[in-house]
Design an enzyme around this catalytic site. Structure first.
Site, PDB file in Angstrom:
ATOM      1  N   HIS A 240     -19.100   8.878  18.333  1.00 46.65           N
ATOM      2  CA  HIS A 240     -20.041   8.849  17.216  1.00 46.65           C
ATOM      3  C   HIS A 240     -21.416   8.437  17.736  1.00 46.65           C
ATOM      4  CE1 HIS A 240     -21.997   7.605  13.494  1.00 46.65           C
ATOM      5  NE2 HIS A 240     -20.999   8.139  12.804  1.00 46.65           N
ATOM      6  N   CYS A 278     -22.641  13.380  13.757  1.00 43.89           N
ATOM      7  CA  CYS A 278     -23.036  12.661  12.546  1.00 43.89           C
ATOM      8  C   CYS A 278     -24.488  12.990  12.255  1.00 43.89           C
ATOM      9  CB  CYS A 278     -22.842  11.154  12.699  1.00 43.89           C
ATOM     10  SG  CYS A 278     -23.327  10.258  11.190  1.00 43.89           S
ATOM     11  N   HIS A 305     -19.834  14.752  10.472  1.00 42.50           N
ATOM     12  CA  HIS A 305     -20.222  13.905   9.345  1.00 42.50           C
ATOM     13  C   HIS A 305     -21.461  14.525   8.710  1.00 42.50           C
ATOM     14  CE1 HIS A 305     -18.290   9.924  11.011  1.00 42.50           C
ATOM     15  NE2 HIS A 305     -17.422  10.909  10.850  1.00 42.50           N
ATOM     16  N   ASP A 348     -20.502  11.272   3.840  1.00 47.38           N
ATOM     17  CA  ASP A 348     -20.609   9.910   4.352  1.00 47.38           C
ATOM     18  C   ASP A 348     -21.704   9.164   3.605  1.00 47.38           C
ATOM     19  OD1 ASP A 348     -20.033   7.824   6.012  1.00 47.38           O
ATOM     20  OD2 ASP A 348     -20.868   8.698   7.818  1.00 47.38           O
ATOM     21  N   HIS A 349     -21.507   7.864   3.446  1.00 44.97           N
ATOM     22  CA  HIS A 349     -22.545   6.971   2.910  1.00 44.97           C
ATOM     23  C   HIS A 349     -23.175   7.526   1.636  1.00 44.97           C
ATOM     24  CE1 HIS A 349     -23.301   4.909   7.085  1.00 44.97           C
ATOM     25  NE2 HIS A 349     -22.035   4.883   6.700  1.00 44.97           N
ATOM     26  N   TYR A 365     -19.397   3.120   1.126  1.00 44.19           N
ATOM     27  CA  TYR A 365     -18.249   3.996   0.878  1.00 44.19           C
ATOM     28  C   TYR A 365     -17.853   3.966  -0.589  1.00 44.19           C
ATOM     29  CZ  TYR A 365     -18.025   4.571   5.873  1.00 44.19           C
ATOM     30  OH  TYR A 365     -18.336   4.895   7.165  1.00 44.19           O
TER      31      TYR A 365
END
Length: 399
Positions: A240, A278, A305, A348-349, A365
């Site tokens: 990542h 990501c 991501h 994500d996020h 999350y």
């Protein structure tokens, strides 16, 4: 791409039944109850895999099988820890799980200064302020030489903060930076630690004298050691990117940009050594052309991501809409669908919205915010697949 969701195990307030209803196909999770460095037994892996499959989904990606700090800074026990890591990889493969997302960030995983930053529409999002992070570094952590690492304009903002920050503000900043974003993901600091700042200082001390080149070599050592197991059992390792994608707290960061990605892929030039693309982490750095990076490295990407960041003129950044920000998720979807439409992908996020803030979800999350993002991305994928002549299927519906 396979629509996946990061799920934090059987105690997660977001249940697998909920995820099945919103069209999730694959689960991204880990054995969060196993201490870092210990072997993941086949029995434990099997138990969780079967539980996920009982809801009609599959365990698509491990996020993450943590790389212990001692491996990162080359401690005396790293070979023992790497041997345990290899055994865990073998056990995962024997249970049919072949993709592992991990990171090589020293001490601190992803970092934010505000976990509930207000958006104009009334929702909240994660936010990174250089000035507040510098204030934490200089005034709370009191790291030796910290002031020299920050530019003059940020130091001016720190002086202003000194006049306004209260003890409660300081406590919240500590919680946001080193507790709430770390403890729920097998991090170094737990929410019940009584002296998190002192513990954090001790962890930083482990990296004294570690340069970027040395950290790179430690990553190379780790990857070369595990590649024979990855080759034998077809385990796809995908690192990542660092979040944020620039050095912090005097620590080197080695997965931040095009040159970094090229280095680690070439350092261990094996198809099982790959990237978690990501888009959020990469777009948080104004130096990164995210679409260009996707074009270059889609062929060595094993996990995606999809999120996006907005970067302000002073370098601060916040999570953006999945249809906005710097990442250009629409174009990223085209690139990855053309290259490998079977790649696992997760949003994500997401925003905190419509009561998410009162339901006890892990920072970053949310349920409804991520579900909203998933809906946006599903629409993007359906449109892109039609452009490319790929059949798009939404599970759970009569055709």
């Amino acid at each position: 791409m396979e629509r996946t969701w990061r799920w934090f195990g059987k105690n997660d307030k977001i249940t697998l039944a909920m995820l099945k209803e919103i069209g999730v196909q694959g689960i991204v999770t880990a054995l969060h109850d196993v201490p870092n460095g210990e072997v993941w037994s086949r029995e434990k892996i099997s138990d969780l895999r079967k539980y996920i499959e009982s809801y009609g989904m599959r365990w698509s990606v491990v996020e993450s099988l943590p790389v212990c700090e001692s491996i990162k800074y080359a401690g005396h026990d790293r070979d023992h820890l790497i041997a345990n890591y290899k055994e865990s990889l073998k056990n995962l493969a024997l249970e049919g799980i072949h993709t592992v997302c991990y990171n090589f960030m020293p001490v601190l995983d992803w970092a934010r200064t505000d976990l509930e930053h207000p958006n104009p529409n009334g929702t909240t999002n994660l936010y990174f302020s250089h000035a507040q992070f510098a204030y934490f570094d200089i005034c709370i952590l009191k790291r030796e030489g910290a002031a020299a690492d920050w530019p003059a304009d940020v130091l001016e903002e720190v002086e202003k903060l000194k006049k306004t920050m209260t003890p409660d503000d300081d406590h919240k900043l500590v919680e946001n930076i080193i507790v709430k974003t770390q403890g729920f993901v097998s991090g170094n600091i737990r929410e019940d630690d009584e002296h998190p700042v002192e513990l954090f200082r001790q962890l930083l001390d482990l990296y004294k004298g570690i340069t970027k080149d040395q950290l790179r070599e430690n990553m190379r050592y780790f990857l070369e050691a595990i590649m024979p197991v990855c080759d034998e059992y077809d385990m796809r390792m995908c690192v990542h990117p660092d979040d944020p994608p620039f050095p912090i707290l005097g620590l080197p960061r080695i997965v931040t940009c095009d040159e970094d990605i090229r280095w680690f892929l070439n350092a261990v030039d094996n198809p099982h050594n790959g990237l978690t693309f990501c888009a959020g982490s990469l777009s948080a750095g104004a130096h990164n052309d995210v679409v260009d990076l996707a074009r270059k490295y889609a062929g060595r990407t094993w996990f995606v991501h999809l999120r996006s960041c907005h970067v302000f003129p002073n370098g601060d950044f916040t999570e953006a809409s999945h249809l906005g920000g710097r990442a250009d998720i629409i174009e990223l979807a085209r690139i990855f669908e053309k290259t490998n439409p079977e790649l696992p992908m997760r949003v994500d996020h997401g925003m905190t919205m419509l009561g998410d803030e009162s339901r006890g979800y892990n920072a970053g999350y949310s349920f409804l915010g991520r579900m909203f993002a998933m809906g946006q991305v599903q629409g993007i994928l359906a449109t892109v697949d039609r452009e490319l002549g790929i059949e798009y299927r939404q599970p759970g519906f009569y055709e």
